[in-house]
Design an enzyme around this catalytic site. Structure first.
Site, PDB file in Angstrom:
ATOM      1  CE  LYS A 158      -3.856  -1.874   2.615  1.00  0.00           C
ATOM      2  NZ  LYS A 158      -4.710  -2.015   3.785  1.00  0.00           N
ATOM      3  N   GLY A 164      -8.507   4.354   0.071  1.00  0.00           N
ATOM      4  CA  GLY A 164      -9.051   4.315  -1.130  1.00  0.00           C
ATOM      5  C   GLY A 164      -8.683   3.570  -2.099  1.00  0.00           C
ATOM      6  N   GLY A 165      -7.783   2.762  -2.054  1.00  0.00           N
ATOM      7  CA  GLY A 165      -7.524   1.705  -3.018  1.00  0.00           C
ATOM      8  C   GLY A 165      -6.220   2.237  -4.065  1.00  0.00           C
ATOM      9  CD  GLU A 200      -2.114  -3.084   6.357  1.00  0.00           C
ATOM     10  OE1 GLU A 200      -2.342  -2.298   7.197  1.00  0.00           O
ATOM     11  OE2 GLU A 200      -3.050  -3.346   5.664  1.00  0.00           O
ATOM     12  CG  HIS A 208     -14.990  -1.189   4.599  1.00  0.00           C
ATOM     13  ND1 HIS A 208     -13.862  -0.382   3.858  1.00  0.00           N
ATOM     14  CD2 HIS A 208     -15.663  -0.180   5.121  1.00  0.00           C
ATOM     15  CE1 HIS A 208     -13.996   1.010   4.332  1.00  0.00           C
ATOM     16  NE2 HIS A 208     -14.885   1.017   5.169  1.00  0.00           N
ATOM     17  CE  LYS A 237     -16.747   3.090   1.925  1.00  0.00           C
ATOM     18  NZ  LYS A 237     -16.543   4.210   2.979  1.00  0.00           N
ATOM     19  CD  GLU A 288      -7.594   4.119   4.514  1.00  0.00           C
ATOM     20  OE1 GLU A 288      -7.978   5.107   3.986  1.00  0.00           O
ATOM     21  OE2 GLU A 288      -6.614   3.001   4.014  1.00  0.00           O
ATOM     22  NE  ARG A 292     -14.389  11.175   3.153  1.00  0.00           N
ATOM     23  CZ  ARG A 292     -13.494  10.096   3.038  1.00  0.00           C
ATOM     24  NH1 ARG A 292     -12.156  10.327   3.404  1.00  0.00           N
ATOM     25  NH2 ARG A 292     -13.961   8.792   2.597  1.00  0.00           N
ATOM     26  NE  ARG A 338     -21.638   6.085  -1.424  1.00  0.00           N
ATOM     27  CZ  ARG A 338     -20.400   6.422  -1.244  1.00  0.00           C
ATOM     28  NH1 ARG A 338     -19.803   6.535  -2.205  1.00  0.00           N
ATOM     29  NH2 ARG A 338     -19.904   6.272   0.125  1.00  0.00           N
TER      30      ARG A 338
HETATM   31  C1  MV4 Z   1      -6.627  -4.642   2.772  1.00  0.00           C
HETATM   32  C2  MV4 Z   1      -7.565  -5.805   2.229  1.00  0.00           C
HETATM   33  C3  MV4 Z   1      -6.959  -6.827   2.774  1.00  0.00           C
HETATM   34  N1  MV4 Z   1      -6.204  -6.983   3.608  1.00  0.00           N
HETATM   35  N2  MV4 Z   1      -5.838  -4.635   3.620  1.00  0.00           N
HETATM   36  C4  MV4 Z   1      -9.113  -1.250   0.130  1.00  0.00           C
HETATM   37  C5  MV4 Z   1      -9.201   0.132   0.231  1.00  0.00           C
HETATM   38  C6  MV4 Z   1      -8.219   0.503   1.337  1.00  0.00           C
HETATM   39  N3  MV4 Z   1      -8.787   1.337   2.436  1.00  0.00           N
HETATM   40  C7  MV4 Z   1      -7.624  -0.749   1.946  1.00  0.00           C
HETATM   41  N4  MV4 Z   1      -8.467  -1.820   1.160  1.00  0.00           N
HETATM   42  C8  MV4 Z   1      -8.005  -3.189   1.423  1.00  0.00           C
HETATM   43  N5  MV4 Z   1      -7.094  -3.473   2.338  1.00  0.00           N
HETATM   44  C9  MV4 Z   1      -5.225  -5.894   4.010  1.00  0.00           C
HETATM   45  N6  MV4 Z   1      -4.055  -6.064   4.821  1.00  0.00           N
HETATM   46  C10 MV4 Z   1      -8.468  -5.535   1.458  1.00  0.00           C
HETATM   47  C11 MV4 Z   1      -8.718  -4.087   1.073  1.00  0.00           C
HETATM   48  C12 MV4 Z   1      -9.889  -4.053  -0.006  1.00  0.00           C
HETATM   49  C13 MV4 Z   1     -10.928  -3.574   0.403  1.00  0.00           C
HETATM   50  C14 MV4 Z   1     -11.350  -2.908   1.525  1.00  0.00           C
HETATM   51  C15 MV4 Z   1     -12.447  -2.474   2.029  1.00  0.00           C
HETATM   52  C16 MV4 Z   1     -13.496  -2.447   0.887  1.00  0.00           C
HETATM   53  C17 MV4 Z   1     -13.294  -3.071  -0.225  1.00  0.00           C
HETATM   54  C18 MV4 Z   1     -12.037  -3.448  -0.570  1.00  0.00           C
HETATM   55  C19 MV4 Z   1     -11.796  -4.109  -1.858  1.00  0.00           C
HETATM   56  C20 MV4 Z   1     -10.847  -4.620  -1.985  1.00  0.00           C
HETATM   57  C21 MV4 Z   1      -9.701  -4.703  -1.149  1.00  0.00           C
END
Ligand code: MV4
Length: 459
Positions: A158, A164-165, A200, A208, A237, A288, A292, A338
């Site tokens: 990351k 947010g990806g 990670e 989520h 989302k 995270e 906001r 949405r």
């Molecule tokens: C991750 C994960 C799996 N394992 N971290 C996506 C956005 C960012 N905020 C972090 N994200 C992710 N982090 C670890 N260690 C999977 C995602 C993730 C994800 C997280 C929340 C909502 C949708 C997602 C879609 C794909 C991957």
């Protein structure tokens, strides 16, 4: 006391903030780009001022222009909404320098939490559970490979300034590491001008879950329960709900306590969100913190009865929280869909044009947050979200029925929307069962494709 507040945003969130101000007796200043001369926020505010050309960089992202507007109109506060400058620590700092109250946390807090590696370190120190990962910033692929071996595959790479990806890649095994790391780092450099990465362990099929918190200037911190935001497409989302079906009363209390601890550790003030991943064994990890008000805040308002935007303004004015933790009672179930100007038949590409006909639903437990109207011109310059359809019912099953009913009433003619796609999700058996993870939409789309093939064969 805030007498006049400038809204550094557009669309439905600008309208949402104007309404809160009107209820609080606060004058409002709308700022608008040349594309938004006839926009609803421009018309609803007490006064409106043009801040530049239609491009975001020339208007809603133009700090100098927005601050000049605030000074010229005598605004004593700025609400940033979401997106645009809402998580820009420099903007918060400049507001303060100009003697204007920024509705949000201190710039130093935004900066610390915006650096995801620093945020992780803050949470580790406070005893908040984080996903096993690197405790240092990774700059080179060689060092990354060493750390990945220690963490154990699969790993996720990351961007430190991401979220947010963007700038994020998964490496399933060591042979994927080089390509994944280089792609993620290049993306981070392009998007954030930073080569700093962190690693990670990759959690498979998580949910989520995010907790809403409120914190005032006097050290009071409370949480308002969680939202399940697993239904996303490319990190956008699509449907959110509150509460999350997968949380027991005890797990909710435990995660809520951790969310409050996290906000305290960050020195947080105002409304914020703690994002967690919930794995398939019911373990949760801090991911995270968002500094906001979020798009999906209305579902929390439905189940708690708290007006989050009014609370934000009250906190910024130096008032104490209007409620205590024991006053937070979760009632019923809320869902938000949405409604976007996009075409699901063509990879969800944004759709623009004039809205020729518009009918929006209402009734008991139905809320629509939007800034569109019949005759409104949808342009390609901004986000494709047209409206948020929110329902509140005594339980999840009734909320789903109410959402199906409300979606069925919506008429938006002239542009493509994701309304039918949303309706199909609401009728999906896995969704109905609450069987959802962050991979739901990918699997759902695959099922839809297969079904279409079968139907085509019959014909
Ligand atoms: C991750 C994960 C799996 N394992 N971290 C996506 C956005 C960012 N905020 C972090 N994200 C992710 N982090 C670890 N260690 C999977 C995602 C993730 C994800 C997280 C929340 C909502 C949708 C997602 C879609 C794909 C991957």
């Amino acid at each position: 006391m805030i007498r006049k507040l400038l809204i550094a945003n557009r669309g439905e969130i600008a309208v949402r903030i104007i309404r809160a101000c009107r209820e609080l007796g606060i004058e409002t200043v709308a700022v608008f780009s040349t594309a938004d001369r006839n926009a609803l926020h421009t018309q609803l505010a007490s006064e409106a001022i043009c801040i530049g050309d239609y491009r975001s960089v020339d208007s809603y992202l133009n700090m100098e222009s927005i601050l000049s507007a605030a000074i010229a109109t005598g605004a004593d506060a700025i609400h940033p909404g979401f997106g645009f400058l809402s998580e820009n620590s420099r903007f918060a700092a400049v507001c303060k320098t100009c003697g204007i109250t920024f509705v949000g946390p201190d710039s130093s807090v935004i900066e610390r939490l915006g650096n995801k590696s620093q945020a992780r370190a803050t949470m580790v120190a406070a005893g908040v559970p984080v996903i096993p990962g690197s405790e240092e910033v990774i700059l080179s692929e060689e060092r990354g490979r060493e750390v990945a071996a220690e963490i154990g595959y699969p790993v996720i790479i990351k961007a430190v300034l991401g979220g947010g990806g963007k700038g994020m890649r998964v490496a399933a095994s060591e042979k994927d590491f080089t390509v994944a790391f280089q792609t993620a780092q290049k993306e981070s450099e392009m998007a954030f001008g930073s080569r700093e990465m962190y690693l990670e362990h990759y959690v498979q099929n998580p949910r989520h879950i995010e907790f809403q918190i409120l914190a005032d200037k006097y050290g009071h911190v409370i949480h308002l329960g969680e939202r399940d935001c697993s239904i996303q497409r490319n990190h956008q989302k699509m449907i959110e709900e509150a509460p999350c079906e997968a949380l027991s009363v005890t797990l909710r209390a435990e995660m809520g306590k951790v969310a409050v601890l996290a906000a305290r550790a960050a020195g947080y003030e105002n409304a914020g969100t703690i994002e967690f991943l919930l794995d398939q064994n019911g373990r949760f990890y801090f991911m995270e913190m968002n500094t906001r008000i979020q798009v999906e805040h209305p579902i929390t308002e439905c189940v708690t009865g708290v007006d989050l935007v009014k609370e934000q303004i009250r906190i910024a004015e130096g008032k104490p929280l209007s409620l205590k933790q024991e006053d937070v009672i979760l009632r019923g179930h809320a869902i938000e869909c949405r409604i976007n100007a996009e075409d699901p038949a063509h990879k969800f590409r944004p759709s623009s044009g004039q809205i020729k006909q518009l009918y929006l639903p209402g009734g008991n437990g139905v809320r629509v947050d939007t800034a569109i109207y019949a005759g409104y011109e949808v342009t390609p310059y901004y986000d494709s979200m047209l409206a948020k359809l929110i329902v509140h019912a005594p339980n999840r099953e009734e909320a789903i029925w109410k959402m199906r009913s409300a979606l069925g009433e919506v008429i938006i003619e002239g542009i493509h929307t994701n309304l039918d796609y949303q309706y199909d999700i609401l009728n999906d058996p896995a969704f109905e069962k609450g069987d959802i993870t962050v991979n739901f939409l990918e699997e759902f789309s695959r099922r839809q494709e297969q079904q279409k093939e079968v139907e085509d064969d019959v014909v």
